[in-house]
Scaffold this motif. Structure first.
Motif, short mmCIF file in Angstrom:
data_model
loop_
_atom_site.label_atom_id
_atom_site.label_comp_id
_atom_site.label_asym_id
_atom_site.label_seq_id
_atom_site.Cartn_x
_atom_site.Cartn_y
_atom_site.Cartn_z
N TRP A 233 24.70 6.19 -31.32
CA TRP A 233 23.98 6.41 -32.58
C TRP A 233 22.54 5.92 -32.44
O TRP A 233 22.28 4.91 -31.79
N ALA A 234 21.62 6.65 -33.06
CA ALA A 234 20.22 6.18 -33.15
C ALA A 234 19.71 6.51 -34.54
O ALA A 234 20.08 7.54 -35.12
N ASN A 235 18.88 5.63 -35.09
CA ASN A 235 18.35 5.89 -36.43
C ASN A 235 17.41 7.09 -36.42
O ASN A 235 16.91 7.51 -35.37
N ASP A 236 17.15 7.61 -37.61
CA ASP A 236 16.29 8.79 -37.76
C ASP A 236 14.83 8.35 -37.72
O ASP A 236 14.13 8.38 -38.73
N TYR A 237 14.39 7.93 -36.53
CA TYR A 237 13.05 7.38 -36.34
C TYR A 237 11.98 8.34 -36.84
O TYR A 237 11.06 7.95 -37.56
N LEU A 238 12.10 9.60 -36.47
CA LEU A 238 11.06 10.58 -36.85
C LEU A 238 11.10 10.89 -38.34
O LEU A 238 10.16 11.49 -38.87
N GLY A 239 12.17 10.49 -39.02
CA GLY A 239 12.27 10.67 -40.47
C GLY A 239 11.49 9.60 -41.24
O GLY A 239 11.26 9.73 -42.44
N ALA A 240 11.10 8.52 -40.56
CA ALA A 240 10.31 7.46 -41.23
C ALA A 240 8.91 8.01 -41.49
O ALA A 240 8.39 8.80 -40.70
N GLY A 247 4.41 4.33 -35.94
CA GLY A 247 5.60 3.66 -35.43
C GLY A 247 6.58 3.35 -36.55
O GLY A 247 6.29 3.61 -37.74
N ALA A 248 7.73 2.79 -36.21
CA ALA A 248 8.80 2.52 -37.18
C ALA A 248 9.82 1.60 -36.50
O ALA A 248 9.72 1.36 -35.29
N PRO A 249 10.82 1.12 -37.25
CA PRO A 249 11.88 0.33 -36.59
C PRO A 249 12.76 1.23 -35.74
O PRO A 249 12.86 2.43 -35.99
N ILE A 250 13.41 0.62 -34.74
CA ILE A 250 14.36 1.38 -33.92
C ILE A 250 15.68 0.61 -33.83
O ILE A 250 15.68 -0.61 -33.68
N LEU A 251 16.76 1.35 -33.96
CA LEU A 251 18.09 0.80 -33.68
C LEU A 251 18.90 1.88 -32.97
O LEU A 251 19.01 3.01 -33.47
N THR A 252 19.42 1.55 -31.79
CA THR A 252 20.39 2.44 -31.15
C THR A 252 21.64 1.61 -30.89
O THR A 252 21.56 0.38 -30.74
N ALA A 253 22.79 2.28 -30.82
CA ALA A 253 24.04 1.51 -30.69
C ALA A 253 25.16 2.41 -30.21
O ALA A 253 25.19 3.61 -30.51
N GLY A 254 26.11 1.81 -29.49
CA GLY A 254 27.35 2.50 -29.19
C GLY A 254 28.02 2.90 -30.50
O GLY A 254 27.85 2.21 -31.52
#
Ligand code: IPD
Ligand code: CA
Ligand code: CA
Length: 269
Positions: A233-240, A247-254
């Motif tokens: 999973w990765a957050n919708d970075y380009l949606g920020a 730039g924006a926050p980033i979170l990726t995860a299993g």
């Protein structure tokens, strides 16, 4: 995406693989001191050297992609934005992990992504010191040196290493509560100096995920696609709002640990 465009994207992928390796070779020559540029020889300071390396490596990447695909646009850390005449935007960090590069530590890499009409379709991260190339194509999975990779299957943050990034663009208050929470849950973190490389490691399941309160697009575009194509999973970075500019926050995860990390970071989507 129509089949003509898909063929085109495949041609861009093949080209980008060659380009990132050539750029890696050039970057390596600055790292190991064999570059022999007149410009470098005139300077002695390591910071001058890294800024010359950064600029020259980005120029190699842009020039070679421009020669093959002259309509495409670019966004790079060193040379900024250059709009193309089609929907393709190459997002480039010529050297990610500059602090490591300049201090003779091997955790630095090159990151190249292709964004088409707001969607990340290609992601490549190359670590020259290990000769390890991570690649992802939208809908086609992710690979390391041609072998498929999968994100972590950890079920909780206590089951693996979490990648963390931090810069002085944000205040310490933005990370310390997360670190405390992670440690209280018996998790542990690692920061190797290169956000892009840690994102590639997360896509390969070596880390359970990657979090940074603020990251620039050239650091994370390739890593986001790698994680998604590796099943995570990765957050919708380009949606920020204005993510490509600010730039924006980033979170990726299993996939199995994403909900816990989302709750801990407050990053919902
Ligand atoms: C930095 C690195 C670092 C991350 C920062 C980036 P640079 O990029 O990726 O790990 O925490 O947000 O700016 O300066 O080495 O290209
Ligand atoms: Ca960077
Ligand atoms: Ca950089």
């Amino acid at each position: 995406m129509g089949s003509d465009i898909k063929l085109d994207i495949n041609a861009r992928f093949d080209h980008a693989r060659d380009v990132i390796k050539a750029a890696g070779k050039r970057a390596m020559s600055y790292y190991d001191g064999t570059a022999g540029d007149l410009e470098i020889e005139a300077k002695t300071n390591a910071l001058d050297m890294v800024s010359i390396a950064d600029k020259n490596v980005e120029a190699i990447i842009r020039d070679r992609i421009h020669d093959a695909f002259p309509e495409d646009g670019f966004l790079g850390e060193e040379m900024g934005i250059e709009q193309g005449s089609n929907d393709c935007l190459w997002v480039i960090d010529p050297i990610d992990g500059t602090a490591c590069f300049v201090n003779q530590m091997p955790s630095w890499c090159i990151s190249i992504a292709l964004v088409v009409a707001g969607e990340i379709v290609l992601g490549l991260i190359y670590q020259p010191c290990n000769k390890e190339l991570f690649t992802a194509r939208l809908g086609e999975g992710a690979e390391a040196n041609g072998e498929p990779i999968k994100a972590s299957t950890a079920n909780s943050v206590s089951e693996g290493l979490m990648g963390l990034g931090m810069s002085h663009r944000t205040s310490s208050d933005e990370i310390t509560p997360f670190i405390k929470d992670l440690l209280d849950r018996e998790g542990i973190f690692i920061r190797n100096g290169s956000g892009a490389l840690m994102m590639a490691y997360a896509a390969a399941g070596r880390l359970i995920g990657y979090y940074e309160p603020h990251i620039n697009p050239w650091d994370c575009m390739a890593g986001i696609l790698l994680m998604r194509e590796a099943g995570g999973w990765a957050n919708d970075y380009l949606g920020a709002p204005d993510a490509l500019e600010k730039g924006a926050p980033i979170l990726t995860a299993g996939a199995n640990v994403a909900a816990e990390l989302r709750a801990m970071t407050g990053i919902e989507k």
